[in-house]
Design an enzyme around this catalytic site. Structure first.
Site, short mmCIF file in Angstrom:
data_model
loop_
_atom_site.label_atom_id
_atom_site.label_comp_id
_atom_site.label_asym_id
_atom_site.label_seq_id
_atom_site.Cartn_x
_atom_site.Cartn_y
_atom_site.Cartn_z
N ASP A 25 -46.94 110.26 -24.50
CA ASP A 25 -48.43 110.43 -25.29
C ASP A 25 -47.92 110.38 -26.83
O ASP A 25 -47.41 111.12 -27.33
CB ASP A 25 -49.22 111.69 -24.96
CG ASP A 25 -50.40 111.67 -25.46
OD1 ASP A 25 -50.69 110.85 -26.46
OD2 ASP A 25 -51.23 112.42 -25.12
N ILE A 26 -48.62 109.28 -27.59
CA ILE A 26 -48.24 109.08 -28.68
C ILE A 26 -48.83 110.36 -29.79
O ILE A 26 -48.25 110.53 -30.92
CB ILE A 26 -48.49 107.66 -29.41
CG1 ILE A 26 -47.90 107.43 -30.61
CG2 ILE A 26 -50.37 107.53 -29.71
CD1 ILE A 26 -47.91 105.78 -30.90
N ASN A 39 -59.61 98.89 -33.70
CA ASN A 39 -60.45 97.52 -33.60
C ASN A 39 -60.81 97.31 -35.12
O ASN A 39 -60.58 98.15 -35.94
CB ASN A 39 -61.73 97.46 -32.81
CG ASN A 39 -62.57 98.88 -32.94
OD1 ASN A 39 -63.19 99.03 -34.03
ND2 ASN A 39 -62.60 99.46 -31.96
N VAL A 48 -55.73 104.28 -26.66
CA VAL A 48 -54.92 105.09 -27.48
C VAL A 48 -55.82 105.59 -28.80
O VAL A 48 -55.65 106.60 -29.33
CB VAL A 48 -53.66 104.37 -28.00
CG1 VAL A 48 -53.90 103.18 -28.86
CG2 VAL A 48 -52.57 105.18 -28.68
N ASP A 49 -56.72 104.65 -29.06
CA ASP A 49 -57.83 104.92 -30.43
C ASP A 49 -58.34 106.12 -29.87
O ASP A 49 -58.41 107.07 -30.99
CB ASP A 49 -58.34 103.64 -30.44
CG ASP A 49 -59.01 103.61 -31.70
OD1 ASP A 49 -58.88 104.49 -32.62
OD2 ASP A 49 -59.89 102.94 -31.93
N SER A 132 -52.35 96.00 -28.68
CA SER A 132 -53.05 95.03 -27.91
C SER A 132 -52.90 94.68 -26.54
O SER A 132 -53.32 93.99 -25.84
CB SER A 132 -52.75 93.76 -28.75
OG SER A 132 -53.19 93.37 -29.92
N GLY A 134 -53.53 97.09 -23.87
CA GLY A 134 -54.50 97.48 -23.12
C GLY A 134 -56.04 96.72 -23.06
O GLY A 134 -55.77 95.72 -22.57
N VAL A 135 -56.90 97.55 -23.65
CA VAL A 135 -58.13 96.68 -23.68
C VAL A 135 -57.98 94.91 -23.99
O VAL A 135 -58.87 94.20 -23.51
CB VAL A 135 -59.18 97.50 -24.37
CG1 VAL A 135 -60.32 96.87 -24.38
CG2 VAL A 135 -59.26 98.95 -24.04
N1 AR6 Z 1 -49.96 107.26 -26.20
C1 AR6 Z 1 -49.41 106.15 -26.07
N2 AR6 Z 1 -49.82 104.73 -25.73
C2 AR6 Z 1 -51.21 104.78 -25.04
C3 AR6 Z 1 -52.08 106.11 -25.03
C4 AR6 Z 1 -51.38 107.33 -25.63
N3 AR6 Z 1 -52.01 108.30 -25.71
N4 AR6 Z 1 -53.19 105.75 -24.52
C5 AR6 Z 1 -53.21 104.38 -24.27
N5 AR6 Z 1 -51.90 103.90 -24.75
P1 AR6 Z 1 -55.38 99.96 -25.90
P2 AR6 Z 1 -55.59 97.47 -27.56
C6 AR6 Z 1 -51.32 102.69 -24.31
O1 AR6 Z 1 -56.42 99.69 -25.15
O2 AR6 Z 1 -55.24 97.07 -26.30
C7 AR6 Z 1 -59.63 100.46 -28.28
O3 AR6 Z 1 -60.83 100.67 -27.56
C8 AR6 Z 1 -52.03 101.66 -23.37
O4 AR6 Z 1 -51.41 101.89 -22.18
O5 AR6 Z 1 -55.41 101.44 -26.54
O6 AR6 Z 1 -54.80 97.30 -28.78
C9 AR6 Z 1 -59.72 100.03 -29.73
O7 AR6 Z 1 -61.04 100.72 -30.37
C10 AR6 Z 1 -51.38 100.19 -23.85
O8 AR6 Z 1 -50.17 99.90 -23.30
O9 AR6 Z 1 -55.45 99.15 -27.38
C11 AR6 Z 1 -59.95 98.71 -29.59
O10 AR6 Z 1 -61.38 98.34 -29.25
C12 AR6 Z 1 -51.54 100.49 -25.39
O11 AR6 Z 1 -51.67 101.76 -25.58
C13 AR6 Z 1 -59.29 98.24 -28.22
O12 AR6 Z 1 -59.35 99.43 -27.40
C14 AR6 Z 1 -52.84 99.75 -26.05
O13 AR6 Z 1 -53.78 99.84 -25.32
C15 AR6 Z 1 -57.69 97.90 -28.74
O14 AR6 Z 1 -57.09 97.27 -27.73
#
Ligand code: AR6
Length: 188
Positions: A25-26, A39, A48-49, A132, A134-135
């Site tokens: 977990d970051i 975003n 992660v945000d 980028s 995840g979502v």
């Molecule tokens: N620690 C490390 N990595 C994580 C954690 C954590 N606690 N939680 C999730 N990840 P994402 P995106 C990973 O969706 O695709 C948000 O709503 C996750 O498994 O967080 O850049 C923002 O506000 C994935 O591998 O970010 C934007 O609207 C990585 O982090 C949008 O999502 C990124 O997933 C950005 O989407």
């Protein structure tokens, strides 16, 4: 559980910059800055945000409101508030639209912006999520290649980098495997 694996080191005289791969977990990382996959609004979200805003507390959103958003491929800096990290670097990666809409360039640009800020603040350690992936739907293998390649290039191109540790923090096994492949591929 956190597995640490020192997978790579780049000799950036006079110091070494070490690249580490971590499954975890970051928000828990004790580094100068953790990077947020944000975003354009910088006003929080899921993934992660959401985790970073929850762990940092309300001060983070308050500061983010003053920043006027952030363009895709750029990054902005805030304090870390209740996080163990001193700073948060909010980077905005592209939404995946099939790969022909400049996504690779935008993703590399987001990582470059992160390293510029780390350099400006003379940071010694930063932790990065898979921006980028995840979502926003970026295919993890391609994204990991870009992340590793860009990070290496940024560290190598800076003659006075203070960075001693670059942590790629992977949230699951698939992400970890993709980074492991990317880090090993580039080794000589
Ligand atoms: N620690 C490390 N990595 C994580 C954690 C954590 N606690 N939680 C999730 N990840 P994402 P995106 C990973 O969706 O695709 C948000 O709503 C996750 O498994 O967080 O850049 C923002 O506000 C994935 O591998 O970010 C934007 O609207 C990585 O982090 C949008 O999502 C990124 O997933 C950005 O989407």
């Amino acid at each position: 559980m956190i597995y640490t694996n020192n997978v790579d080191a780049i000799n950036t005289r006079p110091k070494m910059t070490q690249f580490q791969l971590i499954l975890g977990d970051i928000t828990k990382q004790v580094v100068d800055a953790i990077v947020n996959a944000a975003n354009n609004s910088l006003l929080g979200g899921g993934g992660v945000d959401g985790a970073i805003h929850r762990a940092a507390g309300p001060g983070l959103l308050k500061e983010c409101r003053q920043l006027g958003g952030c363009e895709t491929g750029s990054a902005k800096l805030t304090a870390g508030y209740q996080l163990p990290a001193r700073y948060v670097i909010h980077a905005v990666g592209p939404i995946w639209r099939g790969g022909n809409q400049g996504e690779a360039k935008q993703l590399a640009s987001a990582y470059q912006a992160v390293f510029r800020l780390a350099h400006e603040k003379q940071m010694q350690s930063i932790a990065l999520p898979a921006i980028s992936c995840g979502v926003y739907g970026y295919p993890i293998n391609q994204a990991a290649e870009i992340a590793v390649k860009t990070a290496r290039a940024c560290v190598l191109s800076s003659t006075q980098t203070c960075l001693q540790a670059v942590l790629f923090v992977c949230f699951n096994d698939e992400v970890y495997a993709a980074y492991n492949t990317a880090l090993n591929r580039g080794k000589k």
